[in-house]
Design a protein around this motif. Structure first.
Motif, PDB file in Angstrom:
ATOM      1  N   ARG A   8       0.841  -1.196   0.000  1.00  0.00           N
ATOM      2  CA  ARG A   8       0.000   0.000   0.000  1.00  0.00           C
ATOM      3  C   ARG A   8       0.874   1.243   0.000  1.00  0.00           C
ATOM      4  NH1 ARG A   8      -4.086  -1.122   4.796  1.00  0.00           N
ATOM      5  NH2 ARG A   8      -2.213  -2.092   5.629  1.00  0.00           N
ATOM      6  N   ARG A   9       0.962   1.862  -1.164  1.00  0.00           N
ATOM      7  CA  ARG A   9       1.862   2.999  -1.348  1.00  0.00           C
ATOM      8  C   ARG A   9       1.523   4.155  -0.417  1.00  0.00           C
ATOM      9  NH1 ARG A   9       1.416   4.319  -7.112  1.00  0.00           N
ATOM     10  NH2 ARG A   9       2.395   2.275  -7.334  1.00  0.00           N
ATOM     11  N   GLU A  10       0.224   4.366  -0.176  1.00  0.00           N
ATOM     12  CA  GLU A  10      -0.177   5.473   0.673  1.00  0.00           C
ATOM     13  C   GLU A  10       0.336   5.295   2.100  1.00  0.00           C
ATOM     14  OE1 GLU A  10      -2.164   3.655  -1.169  1.00  0.00           O
ATOM     15  OE2 GLU A  10      -2.895   5.015  -2.740  1.00  0.00           O
TER      16      GLU A  10
ATOM     17  N   GLN B 143       2.863   7.856   3.993  1.00  0.00           N
ATOM     18  CA  GLN B 143       2.481   8.486   5.247  1.00  0.00           C
ATOM     19  C   GLN B 143       3.509   8.222   6.334  1.00  0.00           C
ATOM     20  OE1 GLN B 143      -0.201  10.667   5.586  1.00  0.00           O
ATOM     21  NE2 GLN B 143       1.045  11.117   7.389  1.00  0.00           N
TER      22      GLN B 143
ATOM     23  N   GLN C 192       7.879   8.922  -4.710  1.00  0.00           N
ATOM     24  CA  GLN C 192       7.301   9.510  -3.499  1.00  0.00           C
ATOM     25  C   GLN C 192       8.300   9.468  -2.346  1.00  0.00           C
ATOM     26  OE1 GLN C 192       3.487   7.704  -2.670  1.00  0.00           O
ATOM     27  NE2 GLN C 192       2.780   7.973  -4.777  1.00  0.00           N
TER      28      GLN C 192
ATOM     29  N   ALA D 190       0.366  13.081  -4.611  1.00  0.00           N
ATOM     30  CA  ALA D 190       0.255  12.079  -3.550  1.00  0.00           C
ATOM     31  C   ALA D 190       0.724  12.644  -2.217  1.00  0.00           C
ATOM     32  CB  ALA D 190       1.072  10.843  -3.922  1.00  0.00           C
TER      33      ALA D 190
ATOM     34  N   ARG E  12      -1.910  15.070  -0.842  1.00  0.00           N
ATOM     35  CA  ARG E  12      -3.076  14.369  -0.282  1.00  0.00           C
ATOM     36  C   ARG E  12      -2.762  13.827   1.111  1.00  0.00           C
ATOM     37  NH1 ARG E  12      -3.395  12.793  -5.675  1.00  0.00           N
ATOM     38  NH2 ARG E  12      -2.409  10.774  -5.265  1.00  0.00           N
ATOM     39  N   GLY E  13      -1.545  13.321   1.284  1.00  0.00           N
ATOM     40  CA  GLY E  13      -1.146  12.835   2.594  1.00  0.00           C
ATOM     41  C   GLY E  13      -1.076  13.947   3.629  1.00  0.00           C
TER      42      GLY E  13
END
Length: 272
Positions: free
Chosen positions: A119-121, A125, A157, A201, A204-205
Motif C-alpha cells: 500500500r503505497r499510501e 504516510q 514519493q 500524492a 493528499r497525505g
C-alpha cells in the motif's frame, strides 16, 4: 535534545558521517550492496557521540557489530501499524535523554517484506511522519531502500519527502517537500509533468492530517500546469481544509488564476 539545531535545508551528503541532528536521510542501494555494511558508519558515529539506536525492521538484518555499540531497540513494523510505530519511536526519543544518551538515531531497513502489503499510501504516510519526527525531535533518521524491490511511483514519493540523501542527488523527481516547523512545509526544486503524480500524492497525505496546510515555495524554481492540477485535485479531496501557498512568484500566481483554479471550490490561497 533538540536545542541548537541548525535550520533545515535540503542537501546531499557525501557519506553517512555527514548526518546531523534533525536529518531525515534516504539511501538507495543496489541489490548486491549489503545494507548492514553500508549502515556501519551511521552506527559507529552513534558510538562516538553517545547516541541511542532504534532499528525499524526485523532483526534478521542486525546492526553492524561495533565495539561499544549503543543500546539498541528493534521495532518490527509487521507487528505495528503506522501510528503505533511512530508512537514507539517517539517514546524512545523521549526516554533517550533520561537514559543519558545525547540523541536518538533511527535506522530503518525498508525491505519488500515490510511495505505493508504494497500500500503505497501507507508507506508515504510513514515517511511524512518520520520527516516531522526528525524535525521536531532532532533525531537522526536513516531510511535505506533497495530500488529493485519497489515500483517507480513508490520510489518517486520516497525520494521527494526526504530532504537529505547520501551520494548524488536522485534525478527524479526534481523537487523536495520537507517540514521546517510550526506546520510549515517547504517545497523546493522543479515540479513538472514528471513529478506531478508524486507531488499530488504527497499533498493528499499532508492535507488529510492538517486543517490548514502551509507550503513555503520561495525555493520553488518551476511549477507547470501539471503541478497546478495536482495541487487543485489534492485540495479538492478535503474541501473543509485550506492550503496556503506562500512565496510563489508572480508568474505562478497569475497562471493559477488563468487556469481557473482561483475559485471557492478549490480551497487554495496564494500569498506573496
Amino acid at each position: 535534545m533538540n536545542e541548537g539545531r541548525p535550520v533545515r535545508a535540503a542537501r546531499s551528503l557525501a557519506t553517512l558521517d555527514d548526518v546531523e541532528s534533525g536529518d531525515h536521510v534516504c539511501q538507495f542501494l543496489e541489490p548486491a550492496e549489503n545494507i548492514v555494511e553500508y549502515s556501519r558508519a551511521f552506527v559507529a558515529d552513534g558510538v562516538l557521540f553517545g547516541d541511542k539506536l532504534v532499528i525499524v525492521g526485523t532483526d534478521d538484518r542486525p546492526a553492524p557489530e561495533i565495539a561499544g555499540a549503543p543500546a539498541r531497540v528493534v521495532l518490527d513494523p509487521a507487528r505495528l501499524d503506522g501510528s503505533a510505530l511512530l508512537a514507539a519511536v517517539r517514546r524512545e526519543a523521549a526516554s533517550a535523554g533520561r537514559e543519558g544518551f545525547r540523541a536518538l538515531r533511527v535506522l530503518r531497513h525498508v525491505t519488500a517484506d515490510h511495505r505493508d502489503d504494497g500500500r503505497r499510501e501507507t508507506m508515504l504516510q510513514s515517511e511524512l511522519d518520520l520527516e516531522e519526527f526528525a524535525a521536531d525531535s532532532g533525531a537522526m533518521v536513516l531510511c535505506t531502500y533497495q530500488p529493485a524491490d519497489w515500483d517507480p511511483p513508490t520510489l518517486d514519493q520516497v525520494r521527494c519527502v526526504h530532504p537529505h540523501h547520501v551520494g548524488s542527488r536522485p534525478a527524479a523527481p526534481e523537487f523536495r517537500v520537507y517540514t521546517t516547523g510550526e506546520g510549515r512545509w517547504t517545497v523546493s526544486g522543479v515540479i513538472d509533468s514528471e513529478g506531478a503524480p508524486a507531488f499530488g500524492a504527497v499533498l493528499r497525505g499532508l492535507v488529510a492530517h492538517a486543517a490548514t496546510l502551509r507550503l513555503i515555495c520561495h525555493d520553488l524554481e518551476f511549477f507547470d500546469a501539471a503541478g497546478m492540477r495536482a495541487l487543485a485535485d489534492a485540495a479538492r479531496c478535503l474541501p473543509e481544509r485550506v492550503v496556503i501557498i506562500e512565496g510563489a512568484n508572480e508568474t505562478v500566481r497569475l497562471s493559477w488564476g488563468l487556469s481557473g483554479y482561483a475559485v471557492p471550490e478549490v480551497p487554495v490561497v496564494m500569498v506573496p
